[in-house]
Design an enzyme around this catalytic site. Structure first.
Site, PDB file in Angstrom:
ATOM      1  N   LYS A 103      39.993  43.171  27.805  1.00 23.00           N
ATOM      2  CA  LYS A 103      40.758  44.363  27.469  1.00 23.00           C
ATOM      3  C   LYS A 103      40.426  44.853  26.049  1.00 23.00           C
ATOM      4  CE  LYS A 103      44.693  43.138  30.465  1.00 23.00           C
ATOM      5  NZ  LYS A 103      46.151  42.907  30.514  1.00 23.00           N
ATOM      6  N   TYR A 141      45.496  50.298  38.273  1.00 16.86           N
ATOM      7  CA  TYR A 141      46.747  49.527  38.251  1.00 16.86           C
ATOM      8  C   TYR A 141      47.839  50.194  39.097  1.00 16.86           C
ATOM      9  CZ  TYR A 141      44.939  46.563  34.474  1.00 16.86           C
ATOM     10  OH  TYR A 141      44.212  45.665  33.725  1.00 16.86           O
ATOM     11  N   PHE A 149      56.383  47.749  32.596  1.00 15.37           N
ATOM     12  CA  PHE A 149      55.238  47.589  31.704  1.00 15.37           C
ATOM     13  C   PHE A 149      54.076  48.534  32.012  1.00 15.37           C
ATOM     14  CE2 PHE A 149      54.738  44.566  35.208  1.00 15.37           C
ATOM     15  CZ  PHE A 149      53.451  44.884  35.669  1.00 15.37           C
ATOM     16  N   ARG A 177      41.594  32.535  36.927  1.00 16.74           N
ATOM     17  CA  ARG A 177      43.016  32.656  36.594  1.00 16.74           C
ATOM     18  C   ARG A 177      43.483  31.439  35.780  1.00 16.74           C
ATOM     19  NH1 ARG A 177      45.696  37.509  37.772  1.00 16.74           N
ATOM     20  NH2 ARG A 177      47.578  36.375  38.376  1.00 16.74           N
ATOM     21  N   THR A 183      50.248  34.832  32.068  1.00 20.09           N
ATOM     22  CA  THR A 183      50.158  36.237  31.675  1.00 20.09           C
ATOM     23  C   THR A 183      50.736  36.481  30.284  1.00 20.09           C
ATOM     24  OG1 THR A 183      50.339  36.903  33.995  1.00 20.09           O
ATOM     25  CG2 THR A 183      50.789  38.584  32.344  1.00 20.09           C
ATOM     26  N   ARG A 197      43.982  33.456  27.077  1.00 22.21           N
ATOM     27  CA  ARG A 197      45.115  34.264  26.615  1.00 22.21           C
ATOM     28  C   ARG A 197      45.826  33.605  25.430  1.00 22.21           C
ATOM     29  NH1 ARG A 197      46.778  35.924  32.776  1.00 22.21           N
ATOM     30  NH2 ARG A 197      45.714  37.947  32.808  1.00 22.21           N
ATOM     31  N   ASN A 207      47.083  40.780  26.391  1.00 16.57           N
ATOM     32  CA  ASN A 207      46.838  39.371  26.699  1.00 16.57           C
ATOM     33  C   ASN A 207      45.360  39.078  26.951  1.00 16.57           C
ATOM     34  OD1 ASN A 207      46.611  40.640  29.139  1.00 16.57           O
ATOM     35  ND2 ASN A 207      48.188  39.437  30.192  1.00 16.57           N
ATOM     36  N   HIS A 210      41.919  40.475  32.050  1.00 13.54           N
ATOM     37  CA  HIS A 210      42.462  40.652  33.398  1.00 13.54           C
ATOM     38  C   HIS A 210      41.637  39.817  34.364  1.00 13.54           C
ATOM     39  CE1 HIS A 210      43.703  42.764  37.128  1.00 13.54           C
ATOM     40  NE2 HIS A 210      42.429  42.662  37.452  1.00 13.54           N
ATOM     41  N   GLU A 221      38.870  45.535  43.514  1.00 13.30           N
ATOM     42  CA  GLU A 221      38.645  45.790  42.092  1.00 13.30           C
ATOM     43  C   GLU A 221      37.161  45.812  41.742  1.00 13.30           C
ATOM     44  OE1 GLU A 221      42.928  43.885  40.650  1.00 13.30           O
ATOM     45  OE2 GLU A 221      41.057  42.871  40.115  1.00 13.30           O
TER      46      GLU A 221
END
Length: 382
Positions: A103, A141, A149, A177, A183, A197, A207, A210, A221
């Site tokens: 991000k 998203y 959020f 993950r 998260t 993160r 964070n 993704h 995606e």
């Protein structure tokens, strides 16, 4: 790909090659024998042998996966699908793919994040730096629309450049993950302090990264950012500035040797700004055109073309800071042996193997910088 297999193990793929002479896409049945890295190819139209069983260890076993482009004796072949059920069952789970996004709040840590991926066994099969519009971020998203959020998330994702990647490894979705951690950054720091993160995030929205949460999400995606049909694509464009910049290309051998992360870290640490970044699989004809300035000038021209077209490379647009020669000096002499003696801290001294496999191509002549940047980030990106 595990090569600890029986002598008789054979994987089968359907491969395509664009024949420039006939202007036709030809289909082949390609067999890979992991025991001795042999390959065998049959022409599906003529039902005849195209290449008899031949040991060909120029391609690693890990490169045989659906969607990849491999170079067989200077022919670029795309592995389109599994050729039989045995291959599908054996490889579909061991070569799972997922989407990763660094991000905007964490792109300054991109080298460290890429390095964490590499150490955990991930292969970056596609990568691009992009800048999402509000509509693109909202569409990506969309499942979170209406949640508290959502607006903050869209605002973050449009606040600067992000880096999107297709990652591959066994059990890629769950493993990515796990590597990300919870998260919420505070929870990650408490329960998984070594996670991405925990190391690079700030809060629940900022964070760092993704990751797709399921096989269905991963397929959707990945298609959003790396569409199979590019003619109808609304995928985000690259971030190239195309002015006052110069070009670097991390060559296929360096990508295969997992040196991309460290090269990016070194570029960042030296204070150079990466304006755009994108992976490519170049046709031999593209490489001949791009490297034409070296034809008849250096003896290695033919080998340079073969190396550049031998697999995935990653192009980077670098802020020239008013003087492209500064970055050229940072990359170092073309011959890594000379570089190690004269400029041991340069990229080629640290990562190069030979004058051909010297890790990084860099624009040699100042006047060529705009042309080379445009070739990758406008012409080849169309």
């Amino acid at each position: 790909m595990n090569t600890g297999v029986e002598d008789s193990t054979r994987y089968c793929f359907i491969a395509e090659w664009f024949d420039p002479q006939a202007a036709l896409v030809r289909q082949y049945q390609l067999f890979f024998y992991p025991r001795d890295c042999s390959i065998e190819i049959f022409d599906l139209k003529t039902r005849r042998s195209f290449l008899k069983k031949t040991k060909y260890d120029a391609i690693k076993g890990s490169e045989y996966f659906v969607g990849n482009v491999i170079n067989v004796y200077s022919r670029q072949m795309t592995l389109k699908e599994y050729g039989d059920e045995f291959t599908r069952k054996q490889l579909s789970t061991s070569q799972e793919t997922t989407l990763a996004i660094i991000k905007p709040d964490a792109t300054r840590f991109k080298g460290d994040i890429l390095q964490a991926m590499s150490r955990d066994g991930f292969k970056v099969t596609q990568i691009q730096m992009c800048h999402l519009t509000k509509d693109q971020a909202g569409a990506f998203y969309a499942e979170h629309k209406g949640k508290p959020f959502f607006n903050n998330l869209v605002e973050l994702m449009t606040s600067g450049c992000c880096i999107v990647m297709e990652l591959m490894r066994p059990n890629a979705i769950l493993r990515w993950r796990d590597l990300l951690g919870p998260t919420n950054t505070q929870q990650a720091q408490a329960s998984a302090p070594n996670s991405i993160r925990a190391r690079f995030g700030t809060d629940q929205t900022k964070n760092a990264c993704h990751g797709s949460d399921s096989p269905e999400s991963a397929r959707r995606e990945l298609e959003f950012f790396f569409p199979r049909d590019t003619s109808r694509s609304r995928a985000p464009a690259n971030t190239a500035r195309l002015s006052n910049s110069t070009l670097a290309v991390v060559k296929p051998q360096a990508v295969k040797d997992d040196q991309l992360a460290q090269i990016v870290k070194d570029i960042d640490a030296a204070g150079f700004n990466i304006l755009a970044l994108k992976s490519f699989n170049l046709e031999k004809s593209d490489c001949e055109e791009f490297l034409e300035v070296y034809k008849g000038v250096v003896n290695e021209y033919g080998d340079m073309v073969c190396e550049m077209s031998s697999g995935t490379c990653v192009a980077l647009e670098i802020d020239a800071q008013g003087d492209p020669a500064k970055f050229r000096a940072f990359v170092g002499p073309a011959d890594p042996e000379i570089a190690r003696h004269l400029r041991p801290q340069t990229l080629r001294a640290k990562y190069g193997k030979s004058k051909v496999q010297n890790a990084v191509h860099v624009t040699d002549l100042v006047d060529d910088a705009p042309l080379e940047v445009e070739y990758f980030f406008r012409i080849l990106s169309q």
